[in-house]
Design a protein around this motif. Structure first.
Motif, mmCIF file in Angstrom:
data_model
loop_
_atom_site.group_PDB
_atom_site.id
_atom_site.type_symbol
_atom_site.label_atom_id
_atom_site.label_comp_id
_atom_site.label_asym_id
_atom_site.label_seq_id
_atom_site.Cartn_x
_atom_site.Cartn_y
_atom_site.Cartn_z
ATOM 1 N N VAL A 206 163.988 -17.160 37.188
ATOM 2 C CA VAL A 206 162.612 -17.602 36.998
ATOM 3 C C VAL A 206 162.405 -18.159 35.590
ATOM 4 C CG1 VAL A 206 161.697 -15.884 38.630
ATOM 5 C CG2 VAL A 206 161.833 -15.320 36.186
ATOM 6 N N THR A 207 161.286 -18.834 35.457
ATOM 7 C CA THR A 207 160.792 -19.205 34.127
ATOM 8 C C THR A 207 159.456 -18.509 33.956
ATOM 9 O OG1 THR A 207 161.802 -21.369 34.340
ATOM 10 C CG2 THR A 207 160.102 -21.130 32.650
ATOM 11 N N VAL A 208 159.299 -17.813 32.846
ATOM 12 C CA VAL A 208 158.011 -17.173 32.584
ATOM 13 C C VAL A 208 157.683 -17.342 31.109
ATOM 14 C CG1 VAL A 208 159.083 -14.871 32.401
ATOM 15 C CG2 VAL A 208 156.654 -15.043 32.824
ATOM 16 N N ASN A 209 156.507 -17.860 30.843
ATOM 17 C CA ASN A 209 156.059 -18.135 29.472
ATOM 18 C C ASN A 209 157.124 -18.908 28.685
ATOM 19 O OD1 ASN A 209 153.914 -16.625 30.307
ATOM 20 N ND2 ASN A 209 154.386 -14.832 29.077
ATOM 21 N N GLY A 210 157.756 -19.857 29.340
ATOM 22 C CA GLY A 210 158.739 -20.710 28.668
ATOM 23 C C GLY A 210 160.125 -20.094 28.553
ATOM 24 N N VAL A 211 160.301 -18.880 29.012
ATOM 25 C CA VAL A 211 161.607 -18.216 28.920
ATOM 26 C C VAL A 211 162.244 -18.196 30.307
ATOM 27 C CG1 VAL A 211 162.770 -16.026 28.411
ATOM 28 C CG2 VAL A 211 160.786 -16.727 27.053
ATOM 29 N N GLN A 212 163.554 -18.486 30.330
ATOM 30 C CA GLN A 212 164.244 -18.460 31.609
ATOM 31 C C GLN A 212 165.121 -17.223 31.710
ATOM 32 O OE1 GLN A 212 166.195 -22.304 31.549
ATOM 33 N NE2 GLN A 212 164.532 -23.126 32.796
ATOM 34 N N GLY A 213 165.229 -16.667 32.902
ATOM 35 C CA GLY A 213 166.078 -15.486 33.075
ATOM 36 C C GLY A 213 165.973 -14.944 34.487
ATOM 37 N N LEU A 214 166.601 -13.812 34.669
ATOM 38 C CA LEU A 214 166.594 -13.165 35.972
ATOM 39 C C LEU A 214 165.438 -12.159 36.014
ATOM 40 C CD1 LEU A 214 168.317 -12.679 38.632
ATOM 41 C CD2 LEU A 214 169.306 -10.752 37.369
ATOM 42 N N ALA A 215 164.583 -12.292 37.020
ATOM 43 C CA ALA A 215 163.476 -11.323 37.181
ATOM 44 C C ALA A 215 164.072 -10.038 37.733
ATOM 45 C CB ALA A 215 162.408 -11.885 38.110
ATOM 46 N N GLU A 216 164.412 -9.134 36.802
ATOM 47 C CA GLU A 216 165.251 -8.000 37.181
ATOM 48 C C GLU A 216 164.455 -6.856 37.803
ATOM 49 O OE1 GLU A 216 169.176 -6.463 34.985
ATOM 50 O OE2 GLU A 216 167.332 -6.049 33.924
ATOM 51 N N ASP A 217 163.314 -6.539 37.183
ATOM 52 C CA ASP A 217 162.556 -5.380 37.672
ATOM 53 C C ASP A 217 161.157 -5.420 37.073
ATOM 54 O OD1 ASP A 217 162.041 -3.067 39.048
ATOM 55 O OD2 ASP A 217 163.575 -1.856 38.064
ATOM 56 N N VAL A 218 160.340 -4.445 37.478
ATOM 57 C CA VAL A 218 159.029 -4.258 36.853
ATOM 58 C C VAL A 218 158.944 -2.814 36.372
ATOM 59 C CG1 VAL A 218 157.599 -6.027 37.947
ATOM 60 C CG2 VAL A 218 158.126 -3.935 39.208
ATOM 61 N N THR A 219 158.057 -2.581 35.407
ATOM 62 C CA THR A 219 157.878 -1.215 34.896
ATOM 63 C C THR A 219 156.625 -0.613 35.537
ATOM 64 O OG1 THR A 219 156.422 -1.865 33.091
ATOM 65 C CG2 THR A 219 158.796 -1.983 32.666
ATOM 66 N N PRO A 220 156.488 0.708 35.516
ATOM 67 C CA PRO A 220 155.286 1.328 36.086
ATOM 68 C C PRO A 220 153.990 0.848 35.444
ATOM 69 C CG PRO A 220 156.997 2.967 35.805
ATOM 70 C CD PRO A 220 157.501 1.715 35.134
ATOM 71 N N SER A 221 154.067 0.290 34.239
ATOM 72 C CA SER A 221 152.840 -0.242 33.639
ATOM 73 C C SER A 221 152.582 -1.684 34.074
ATOM 74 C CB SER A 221 152.919 -0.167 32.116
ATOM 75 O OG SER A 221 153.914 -1.063 31.668
ATOM 76 N N GLY A 222 153.459 -2.224 34.922
ATOM 77 C CA GLY A 222 153.207 -3.548 35.492
ATOM 78 C C GLY A 222 153.909 -4.685 34.782
ATOM 79 N N ALA A 223 154.691 -4.392 33.735
ATOM 80 C CA ALA A 223 155.378 -5.467 33.005
ATOM 81 C C ALA A 223 156.600 -5.948 33.788
ATOM 82 C CB ALA A 223 155.799 -4.973 31.626
ATOM 83 N N LEU A 224 156.939 -7.218 33.588
ATOM 84 C CA LEU A 224 158.098 -7.820 34.268
ATOM 85 C C LEU A 224 159.283 -7.833 33.309
ATOM 86 C CD1 LEU A 224 159.171 -9.450 36.754
ATOM 87 C CD2 LEU A 224 158.305 -11.501 35.615
#
Ligand code: BT5
Length: 251
Positions: A206-224
């Motif tokens: 994915v690309t998120v906020n201009g950064v590319q990488g693997l969307a690996e997981d989410v945290t219990p606080s909702g962060a990607l």
């Protein structure tokens, strides 16, 4: 079918206020929260003239064709991050019940059907100095919004595009609020795991906020959590995520 206070009153066993046309249901819900609205109280409108998305973006909700509602919630402070998840889970259940099989949650809070956005969730926390007074959970759902000829044509969809049958908006509101109540009765862990399971970007490039990488997981606080290369990882707390699997790859 048109929405009215009487029709909704026959369906909703809760404190609510209905308006034909408002600027934003979130604004009215915030005012009501500050004036003492009980937990679970809802502002419902037939039309929003200035519906809002995140970061000041516009949310399109014309009269007679969409759901626009905001629920006043008074969660414990440590549960604030769950409100977004509860909103997205409630909408996800609604669209599945309406007959949309190809549904998913696009991090953090869009509900998609057939890869297009059918709903957006906007939560706003209301503080009095450092004390949380409550949270407004705002939800918009496209029921029969016609996007032809608009900028949103390629990215947005309405429930009736999929069902090909008319849906009753008052009944949809009843079902949505019931699903929200149901999720609120679950533990933080159940909510988080259910939300995570329905996310449609995990494991993708994915690309998120201009950064590319693997969307690996989410945290219990909702962060990607984005894995940027073999060593690097980054936590994203807010932003827009795009599927980049067709445009690049990592070694
Ligand atoms: C959201 O923001 O998706 C949150 C939308 C929340 C709307 C509800 S309606 C009730 C309550 N009262 C309010 O004033 N707001 C809440 P965001 O992720 O920032 O997405 C906004 C973007 O979605 C826009 O910039 C458009 O690209 C797109 N968009 C706008 N209207 C849309 C629609 N009806 N369907 C699909 N996409 C839309």
């Amino acid at each position: 079918m048109s929405l009215s206070h009487e029709i909704l009153q026959g369906k909703l066993a809760r404190c609510f206020r209905f308006y034909r046309s408002v600027d934003s249901t979130n604004d009215l819900a915030k005012d009501w929260l500050l004036a003492g609205a009980p937990d679970g109280a809802a502002i419902i409108a037939d039309e929003q003239r200035r519906g809002r998305g995140r970061q000041g973006r516009v949310w399109h909700s014309p009269p007679g064709v969409a759901l626009a509602l905001s629920v006043v919630l008074r969660p414990d402070e440590e549960d604030v991050a769950l409100v977004n998840m509860i909103g997205a889970l409630g909408v996800y259940d609604l669209v599945r019940q309406a007959g949309c099989d190809e549904a998913g949650i696009k991090w953090p809070n869009d509900v998609q059907v057939n890869g297009k956005k059918v709903s957006g969730v906007l939560t706003e926390n209301v503080w009095e100095s450092d004390r949380l007074l409550g949270v407004v959970l705002g939800i918009g759902v496209n029921v029969r919004v016609d996007f032809a000829g608009t900028d949103l044509h390629a990215s947005a969809i309405s429930l009736e595009d999929v069902t090909q049958a008319p849906l009753d908006r008052a009944e949809l509101i009843r079902q949505l609020l019931r699903r929200i109540d149901c999720w609120r009765g679950k533990s933080a862990k159940e909510i988080f795991l259910a939300w995570r399971r329905r996310l449609n970007m995990l494991g993708k490039l994915v690309t998120v906020n201009g950064v590319q990488g693997l969307a690996e997981d989410v945290t219990p606080s909702g962060a990607l959590k984005i894995k940027t290369d073999k060593a690097g990882a980054l936590l994203v707390h807010a932003g827009d995520v795009f599927d980049a699997s067709n445009t690049w790859s990592i070694e």
